[in-house]
Design a protein around this motif. Sequence first.
Motif, PDB file in Angstrom:
ATOM      1  N   MET A   1     -40.990  -2.496  -4.324  1.00 43.23           N
ATOM      2  CA  MET A   1     -40.879  -3.695  -5.166  1.00 43.23           C
ATOM      3  C   MET A   1     -40.773  -2.984  -6.853  1.00 43.23           C
ATOM      4  SD  MET A   1     -42.829  -7.380  -5.339  1.00 43.23           S
ATOM      5  CE  MET A   1     -42.570  -7.727  -3.605  1.00 43.23           C
ATOM      6  N   GLN A   4     -37.341  -2.141  -8.270  1.00 41.67           N
ATOM      7  CA  GLN A   4     -36.490  -3.109  -8.646  1.00 41.67           C
ATOM      8  C   GLN A   4     -37.070  -3.705  -9.888  1.00 41.67           C
ATOM      9  OE1 GLN A   4     -37.410  -2.561  -5.286  1.00 41.67           O
ATOM     10  NE2 GLN A   4     -37.134  -4.577  -4.266  1.00 41.67           N
TER      11      GLN A   4
ATOM     12  N   HIS B 160     -40.761 -12.519   1.365  1.00 39.30           N
ATOM     13  CA  HIS B 160     -39.747 -11.551   1.154  1.00 39.30           C
ATOM     14  C   HIS B 160     -39.100 -10.727   2.241  1.00 39.30           C
ATOM     15  CE1 HIS B 160     -42.048  -7.999   0.394  1.00 39.30           C
ATOM     16  NE2 HIS B 160     -43.267  -8.741   0.091  1.00 39.30           N
ATOM     17  N   SER B 164     -35.310 -10.063   3.462  1.00 36.06           N
ATOM     18  CA  SER B 164     -34.766  -8.499   3.252  1.00 36.06           C
ATOM     19  C   SER B 164     -34.309  -8.108   4.527  1.00 36.06           C
ATOM     20  CB  SER B 164     -36.003  -7.734   2.850  1.00 36.06           C
ATOM     21  OG  SER B 164     -36.721  -8.185   1.716  1.00 36.06           O
ATOM     22  N   ALA B 217     -36.019  -8.827  -7.396  1.00 36.29           N
ATOM     23  CA  ALA B 217     -37.500  -8.063  -7.390  1.00 36.29           C
ATOM     24  C   ALA B 217     -38.046  -8.036  -5.802  1.00 36.29           C
ATOM     25  CB  ALA B 217     -38.588  -8.623  -8.458  1.00 36.29           C
ATOM     26  N   ALA B 218     -37.898  -9.231  -5.289  1.00 30.08           N
ATOM     27  CA  ALA B 218     -38.687  -9.527  -4.174  1.00 30.08           C
ATOM     28  C   ALA B 218     -38.057  -8.785  -2.967  1.00 30.08           C
ATOM     29  CB  ALA B 218     -38.886 -10.909  -3.824  1.00 30.08           C
ATOM     30  N   THR B 219     -36.664  -8.816  -2.927  1.00 34.80           N
ATOM     31  CA  THR B 219     -35.946  -8.461  -1.443  1.00 34.80           C
ATOM     32  C   THR B 219     -35.295  -7.094  -1.907  1.00 34.80           C
ATOM     33  OG1 THR B 219     -34.070  -9.609  -2.103  1.00 34.80           O
ATOM     34  CG2 THR B 219     -35.603 -10.948  -0.879  1.00 34.80           C
ATOM     35  N   ALA B 220     -35.061  -6.648  -2.985  1.00 30.98           N
ATOM     36  CA  ALA B 220     -34.001  -5.524  -3.404  1.00 30.98           C
ATOM     37  C   ALA B 220     -32.713  -5.787  -2.793  1.00 30.98           C
ATOM     38  CB  ALA B 220     -34.894  -4.243  -2.949  1.00 30.98           C
ATOM     39  N   ASP B 339     -48.423  -9.067  -4.130  1.00 30.25           N
ATOM     40  CA  ASP B 339     -46.881  -9.247  -4.370  1.00 30.25           C
ATOM     41  C   ASP B 339     -46.833 -10.562  -5.118  1.00 30.25           C
ATOM     42  OD1 ASP B 339     -46.197  -7.083  -2.975  1.00 30.25           O
ATOM     43  OD2 ASP B 339     -45.597  -8.181  -0.910  1.00 30.25           O
ATOM     44  N   LYS B 342     -47.446  -9.944  -8.745  1.00 29.84           N
ATOM     45  CA  LYS B 342     -46.402  -9.017  -9.198  1.00 29.84           C
ATOM     46  C   LYS B 342     -44.927  -9.956  -9.478  1.00 29.84           C
ATOM     47  CE  LYS B 342     -45.894  -4.468  -7.152  1.00 29.84           C
ATOM     48  NZ  LYS B 342     -46.198  -3.627  -8.647  1.00 29.84           N
ATOM     49  N   LEU B 343     -44.647 -10.591  -8.782  1.00 31.53           N
ATOM     50  CA  LEU B 343     -43.644 -11.547  -8.775  1.00 31.53           C
ATOM     51  C   LEU B 343     -43.826 -12.507  -9.857  1.00 31.53           C
ATOM     52  CD1 LEU B 343     -42.515 -11.945  -4.939  1.00 31.53           C
ATOM     53  CD2 LEU B 343     -41.273 -10.747  -7.045  1.00 31.53           C
ATOM     54  N   ARG B 415     -44.543  -2.028  -0.825  1.00 29.46           N
ATOM     55  CA  ARG B 415     -44.323  -1.855  -2.090  1.00 29.46           C
ATOM     56  C   ARG B 415     -44.026  -0.271  -2.203  1.00 29.46           C
ATOM     57  NH1 ARG B 415     -50.054  -2.505  -2.448  1.00 29.46           N
ATOM     58  NH2 ARG B 415     -49.751  -4.855  -2.539  1.00 29.46           N
TER      59      ARG B 415
END
Lengths: 473, 415
Positions: A1, A4, B160, B164, B217-220, B339, B342-343, B415
């Motif tokens: 993560m 990104q 996520h 993904s 950001a979550a899934t790339a 997560d 972070k998100l 991560r």
Amino acid sequence: MNRQIKVLLAVFVICLLGITVNLAWVQIFGAEDIQGNAYNKRRLIEEYAIQRGDIISADGQTLARSVDSGTEYRWQREYPQGALFADVTGYDSWRYGRSGLEETFNDELLGKGTNLNLRTLGNRLLGTSKKGNSLKLTVNNQLQRVATDSLGGRKGAVVALDPKTGAVLAMVTHPTFDPNVTVPMDGRDTTAAWEALNADPGRPLFNRPTSGLYPPGSSFKVVVAAAALDVGVVTPETVFDCAGKLVVQGYTIYDFARKSHGDLTFAEALVVSCNITFAQVGLRLGAEALVQYAEEFGFNKPMPFDLPTEASKIQSADTMDQVALAAASFGQGQDLATPLQMAQVAAAIANGGVLLRPFLVDEIRDYNNKIIEQFGPSRLAEVVSPRTAETLTDIMVDVVDDGTGTAAQIDGVKVAGKTGTAEVEGQEPHAWFICFAPADDPVIAIAVIVENGGEGGRTAAPIARDVLEQALE
Amino acid sequence: MFVGYVSVQLARDGKVDYASLAYPGAVAGIFIVLHLVMRFLLPMADGLILPLAAGLTFLGMVMIERLDPKLALEQLLWIAVAAAAFVLVVLFLRNYEILAQYKYTLGIAALVLLALPMVFGTEVNGAKLWLKVGPMSFQPAELAKVLLVIFLAAFFAEKHELLSISTHRVLGIPVPEIKYFVPLLVMWGVSVLMMIFQKDLGSSLLFFGIFICMVYAATARKTYVLVGAALFLLGAFLCYLAFSHVQVRVQTWLNPFNPATIQRQSYQISQSLFALSSGGVSGSGLGLGYPKLIPSVSTDFIFSAVGEELGMIGAVAVVLMYILLVARGIKVALLHRDDFGKLLAVGLTSVIALQAFIIMGGVTRLIPLTGITLPFVSYGGSSLLANFILLALLLILSHRGATTNVASIRKGAGR
């Protein structure tokens, strides 16, 4: 993560840096372009935040002043004399722009003069640059009034100069306008009045003294006489024969009213304004010399002046055939002159043959009324010798004493003058009169034109006399 | 800030009224209190975030005093209210994880807040964003954006991995199952609805932008970004065809000086550009320019006033402060271990970054102009309140991220 998230950071930083790049364009490299936009009020607001300097006549009358309007364009113009000096001061309007001295001396009136001396620098550092400089003019309020009254609502122009300095003493045009109309204020909508001025067929916004081009008629004979006497192709005593007509290259020229003057001297020919004689003088002089002298007097280029001027015109020598030369010599050719130009002709003869630069602004003063710039005589050309000027003056005195210009006579003053009656196709002729006085020590030189006014001696000369009387008082 | 205040007053009256220096004094006092609250309750939080926000708030205060002294008092009161909200958030939400449990409640609350003005709102400047309650008016979208970020952070933290997973390939590109596009479509629908019913292009762009940032950001998954961007452009294009107010925005962006519109539709943007261009490198000086020629200069166009009076130097300084603020916010996200946190940090930072970019880019004509506030700087209570809450959350995350005993909700999350 985290990868990104780092990419996102990079995108954000690039976007925000993009703003700084764009700022560099908007604020620096492209700024001038953007600021120049006509809809940008900032420039106007900044200009009208400055208390523009007054314009004052030679005798201390306020011709233009700034009043606090209390609007976003703070200092607005007011013209206390109304229309009287409109052709001199012009107008200053946030809506309609500028004309006249308001335009040509804009930087000085705003105090943005280029000469940065100790005083102006001091003013700037003290923050008083919010007040502009005032202009003291050469024009005289009384004289201007007399000239305006004497012209009396007829279309035309009067220009009066001080022949020894070039100072403009009066400059009148009619029809004219009230410059206050150009300054819209709260509760005073002047749009209709302004539009009416622009639509008026009498062209009130047109400055006749500096830009009106008229056939000079017989007043142009002063130029021809000056040239002929100076070159020496004639003397005052040279005898000519006027048969009332003259055939040049198969083309018959008639004198005014087809009158025959018989035998007469050159001096007498100027006094009675004989076209046939002057046609012969012109032919003797030749096109080249005539054009050269006319150009010395100021023709064919705009007269250097404090206002924009139109160039008076004479045909070039190489395109001027004998017929054109003969016609030009009595002022009925293709030549055209402004009233200012003809006043300059009179002034040059009055000033011993020396042509000076005419000027309107005498002094520039700062907000403390301290003079920061002064203007004086500036020589443009020595057109004819002092002797020629003196000889011509004597003949011009005779014109007023017992010639076509008797209407300009003043008791106890020798007036030198020359009438002009310029033919206009299908209309009454333009009436001209140019003169200066006193002849032996001139203090004023005048040119008067009344459009379609008839004979110069009858219509224009009395106006000149009124102005002379006021000036000589 | 005191220097700014004094210089504004000197330019305006030629003298300094010492009593009025109480305003900057009060704002400085508020930030000192906030700093102390942070030192005691969140000792490990990033030390640069609060000063940066304070600097921007100070600048806003000075500019508002210069533009409209009457608004300065209101702004001061709103700063006090927002600061109180900040303290409350720090006091009661230090365990921010509980927010994740209420994610659907918060998400629905966000939608309700967004929908309120559509139903009860009053239209201001052509956009229906305001709720009027007595003398107070409030912009619910400001609070909604914070709630939405919380919801999205919680939702993506949970889902996520699912989102993904790619099961299909289209043209060789791995594409997730269609059903996982549902949240994307819902968000897109919300944005488009905002564009249609509220005529609020700025918030619409902001909301969708936040969503795209967080989903990426979550899934790339670039697929989401690409599909999302395509959908947004499609929506924007359809709105462009259908609604004149959207067309006007685009046309005034392309041609702000068109004489046909310069006195009307493109008046604002052209005035803004005139202001910026007159500023040059060093600006006219505080109080010495004419920024009041720009409509809504103390809210959406405050950046133009900064550019006019403080010049490019001042304007770039503002941009740099946002870059620093965003960088610190991203750092919070990077250092965080779970997560959701972070998100959440990414989302909150995106709000500031996108909002600053959309409005600064708008008033400088980098992108079409859409009216939203400049975070911390613009005049406006709802905006200040929302941004201070956002700030408090970010500082909590920072503190918690830096504290070693983080309780990770989902151990070993990818991560």
